[in-house]
Design a protein around this motif. Structure first.
Motif, PDB file in Angstrom:
ATOM      1  N   HIS A   1      21.871  16.664   9.048  1.00  0.00           N
ATOM      2  CA  HIS A   1      20.920  16.051   8.120  1.00  0.00           C
ATOM      3  C   HIS A   1      20.770  14.556   8.390  1.00  0.00           C
ATOM      4  O   HIS A   1      21.650  13.937   8.967  1.00  0.00           O
ATOM      5  CB  HIS A   1      21.386  16.254   6.667  1.00  0.00           C
TER       6      HIS A   1
ATOM      7  N   CYS B   1      17.907  22.297   2.401  1.00  0.00           N
ATOM      8  CA  CYS B   1      19.353  22.015   2.461  1.00  0.00           C
ATOM      9  C   CYS B   1      19.906  21.617   1.096  1.00  0.00           C
ATOM     10  O   CYS B   1      21.105  21.520   0.928  1.00  0.00           O
ATOM     11  CB  CYS B   1      19.625  20.927   3.486  1.00  0.00           C
TER      12      CYS B   1
ATOM     13  N   CYS C   1      18.321  13.769   1.722  1.00  0.00           N
ATOM     14  CA  CYS C   1      18.140  14.092   3.140  1.00  0.00           C
ATOM     15  C   CYS C   1      16.658  13.902   3.472  1.00  0.00           C
ATOM     16  O   CYS C   1      15.787  14.303   2.718  1.00  0.00           O
ATOM     17  CB  CYS C   1      18.560  15.535   3.408  1.00  0.00           C
TER      18      CYS C   1
ATOM     19  N   CYS D   1      14.613  19.951   7.454  1.00  0.00           N
ATOM     20  CA  CYS D   1      15.142  20.518   6.212  1.00  0.00           C
ATOM     21  C   CYS D   1      14.043  20.713   5.164  1.00  0.00           C
ATOM     22  O   CYS D   1      14.316  21.175   4.070  1.00  0.00           O
ATOM     23  CB  CYS D   1      16.214  19.613   5.629  1.00  0.00           C
TER      24      CYS D   1
HETATM   25 ZN   LIG Z   1      18.943  18.258   5.181  1.00  0.00          ZN
END
Ligand SMILES: [Zn+2]
Ligand SMILES: [Zn+2]
Length: 173
Positions: free
Chosen positions: A51, A97, A102, A107
């Motif tokens: 991430h 995620c 992030c 993601c």
């Molecule tokens: Zn992430």
């Protein structure tokens, strides 16, 4: 080397546009190299390398923010647009995620508002994802009824309900 020439070369490079994004008011904004460098300064790879976490300003609920084009923008909405282009009309970006700060485009997934609520961290979303009741009975078609109280719908485990009713009956007897 003349230092004025050097400075203007750097300025020209910093003014280069790397992507055009949409601001919260719908206006387009040209993100420059300078904007990008400013953002990279606040972005870090997570320990597991999966991430890109934001170390800069965050909203009260944990999403990364940055000032851009006179607006406070969600960082993840910018990084998504860098990689994928415009966010599809009417869709929200979901953090697959579940790490709100992030900003890795990998993601992020555009989803409808309803999907986003279902996937989110609200009590109703967490409950909706549970496959079993607190006593371990499966939330399947036969064992589940939905019940609406104060505008919210929740799932009721029939096995638990039956044993609650039985207990009440025995107490009353
Ligand atoms: Zn992430
Ligand atoms: Zn149960």
């Amino acid at each position: 080397m003349n230092s004025t020439i050097e400075t203007s070369a750097v300025e020209a490079r910093e003014a280069q546009v790397v992507a055009t994004i949409e601001l919260p008011d719908g206006e387009p904004y040209d993100v420059t190299v300078a904007d990008l460098v400013r953002m990279l300064d606040k972005a870090e790879l997570s320990e597991d390398g999966q991430h890109v976490v934001w170390t800069g300003a965050k909203t009260a609920d944990g999403y990364g923010t940055v000032h851009m084009g006179g607006h406070t923008m969600y960082v993840h909405r910018i990084t998504y647009q860098f990689v994928n282009g415009p966010i599809p009309e009417g869709l929200l970006l979901d953090h697959r995620c579940r790490i709100r700060h992030c900003c890795s485009a990998a993601c992020l997934e555009p989803v409808t508002n309803a999907e986003n609520i279902l996937r989110g961290e609200s009590p109703s979303a967490i409950n909706a994802r549970k496959t079993h009741c607190k006593n371990g009975h499966a939330f399947n078609l036969e064992n589940t009824r939905s019940c609406t109280s104060s505008g919210r719908s929740r799932r009721v485990c029939l096995a638990c309900e039956q044993s609650r009713n039985a207990a009440r009956y025995l107490q009353a007897a």
